[in-house]
Design an enzyme around this catalytic site. Structure first.
Site, PDB file in Angstrom:
ATOM      1  N   ASP A 130       0.721  -1.142   0.074  1.00 54.33           N
ATOM      2  CA  ASP A 130       0.111  -0.038  -0.075  1.00 54.33           C
ATOM      3  C   ASP A 130       1.022   1.338  -0.084  1.00 54.33           C
ATOM      4  O   ASP A 130       1.908   1.221  -0.536  1.00 54.33           O
ATOM      5  CB  ASP A 130      -1.031   0.005   1.031  1.00 54.33           C
ATOM      6  CG  ASP A 130      -2.232   0.556   0.810  1.00 54.33           C
ATOM      7  OD1 ASP A 130      -2.340   1.816   0.800  1.00 54.33           O
ATOM      8  OD2 ASP A 130      -3.293  -0.381   0.716  1.00 54.33           O
ATOM      9  N   HIS A 154      -3.751   6.075   3.241  1.00 52.94           N
ATOM     10  CA  HIS A 154      -4.565   4.914   2.956  1.00 52.94           C
ATOM     11  C   HIS A 154      -3.828   3.731   3.449  1.00 52.94           C
ATOM     12  O   HIS A 154      -4.640   3.018   4.029  1.00 52.94           O
ATOM     13  CB  HIS A 154      -4.291   4.917   1.357  1.00 52.94           C
ATOM     14  CG  HIS A 154      -5.514   3.858   0.701  1.00 52.94           C
ATOM     15  ND1 HIS A 154      -5.048   2.319   0.465  1.00 52.94           N
ATOM     16  CD2 HIS A 154      -6.800   3.982   0.304  1.00 52.94           C
ATOM     17  CE1 HIS A 154      -6.024   1.760  -0.008  1.00 52.94           C
ATOM     18  NE2 HIS A 154      -6.903   2.527  -0.303  1.00 52.94           N
ATOM     19  N   ASN A 209     -13.607   0.322  -6.982  1.00 51.35           N
ATOM     20  CA  ASN A 209     -14.669   1.185  -6.752  1.00 51.35           C
ATOM     21  C   ASN A 209     -15.487   1.969  -7.873  1.00 51.35           C
ATOM     22  O   ASN A 209     -15.637   2.930  -7.951  1.00 51.35           O
ATOM     23  CB  ASN A 209     -13.938   2.490  -5.637  1.00 51.35           C
ATOM     24  CG  ASN A 209     -13.554   1.721  -4.545  1.00 51.35           C
ATOM     25  OD1 ASN A 209     -13.845   0.825  -4.050  1.00 51.35           O
ATOM     26  ND2 ASN A 209     -12.542   2.437  -4.003  1.00 51.35           N
ATOM     27  N   SER A 268     -11.103  -1.034  -0.554  1.00 52.90           N
ATOM     28  CA  SER A 268      -9.976  -0.912   0.204  1.00 52.90           C
ATOM     29  C   SER A 268     -10.032  -1.190   1.586  1.00 52.90           C
ATOM     30  O   SER A 268      -8.950  -1.714   2.203  1.00 52.90           O
ATOM     31  CB  SER A 268      -9.206   0.547  -0.115  1.00 52.90           C
ATOM     32  OG  SER A 268      -8.819   0.543  -1.278  1.00 52.90           O
TER      33      SER A 268
END
Length: 299
Positions: free
Chosen positions: A48, A85, A177, A244
């Site tokens: 990530d 994130h 998404n 996520s």
């Protein structure tokens, strides 16, 4: 050319101690935690944006970390999150207050930069690194979490995924998404849409599939991904929405499964066994119309 791997949804800010265990209550993980099943010492590789290494809820569970991006002048050993994130995702897996598996250890592999972008080769390199990594006590990665996605297939990425699965390591990835709220249309992100990957879709806390969650016949199961409370930069907490956020719930759940089942079996399970046990712990979602799809994780 740099390619955007993560699509963020709007951030909703909220700090509320009552939200710490919302996910665990919903999926039933809280009762396992109370029985002492915490995913203890199960290593999850988080590919990530890095992680806030000073966050009070995360710092003790970070086993190591490395940087595969151009950030920090390509310093391989600087994996500090400069986006937020990755810290949020990490907290969902094993935050001491917010995590599904608060005893799990995190191998932080920074593959996305401050803008949430990266390149495919860095992602591929990080996957191979995760599979071959050995910890200070000869620990091995047991789960790879990727809350990111590409809009196209990549052969090298697919080969890296298969390498991981063949090594017994489940790869858990976000469906994406790009959803239109219609289940009989298909939206794909990779690596999630590869058959070897555990592809995770998002639902809300009322069992409704999130409008943004990609739909396709390769979605394996669902987890909450709407208004998820977790750790954030600066020793703070925030609410984020997206597939996520659903993905690390499944990675944390697998850590709980591995700990509880392997203690009983006195042996290491392979990837197929882990996947089968995971799917056995899903419940039907009335909002899912496709027969091929499984339901929501539920202990």
């Amino acid at each position: 050319m740099r390619k955007r791997l993560v699509k963020h949804l709007p951030v909703e800010k909220q700090d509320d101690v009552n939200l710490y265990q919302q996910v665990n209550n919903y999926i039933g993980a809280k009762k396992l935690n109370e029985q002492g099943v915490l995913g203890s010492d199960i290593v999850v590789a988080v590919l990530d944006t890095g992680c806030d290494t000073n966050h009070v809820d995360l710092k003790d569970n970070i086993i190591e970390g490395y940087n595969f991006t151009d950030d920090y002048e390509r310093n391989f050993f600087n994996f500090i999150d400069n986006n937020g994130h990755g810290t949020h995702v990490s907290g969902i897996i094993s935050g001491l207050k917010t995590g599904v598996a608060p005893g799990a250890k995190l191998l932080i592999l920074k593959v996305l930069d401050a803008k949430g972008s990266g390149n495919v080769q860095s992602l591929v390199n990080a996957i191979y690194f995760a599979v071959n990594w050995r910890g200070p006590k000869k620990e091995r990665v047991r789960i790879i979490n990727m809350s990111l996605g590409l809009p196209f297939k990549d052969d090298n990425l697919h080969e890296a995924i298969k390498y991981s699965v063949n090594a017994g390591i489940p790869v858990v990835s976000a469906s994406g998404n790009d959803g239109d709220g219609i289940q009989n249309t298909n939206e794909y992100r990779y690596p999630a849409a590869y058959n070897e990957v555990i592809q995770v879709g998002a639902i809300d806390f009322k069992d409704n599939i999130a409008n943004f969650s990609n739909s396709n016949n390769e979605v394996d199961l669902y987890a909450p991904g709407v208004k998820i409370y977790s750790t954030y930069l600066g020793n703070k907490y925030k609410i984020l929405s997206g597939t996520s956020m659903a993905t690390p719930i499944i990675s944390g759940s697998i850590a709980l499964l591995i700990e509880s089942l392997e203690n009983k079996l006195s042996r290491t399970m392979n990837e197929s066994e882990i996947y089968a046990q995971l799917i056995k712990r899903t419940r039907t979602l009335t909002s899912v119309s496709k027969e091929e799809l499984n339901g929501c994780i539920s202990f």
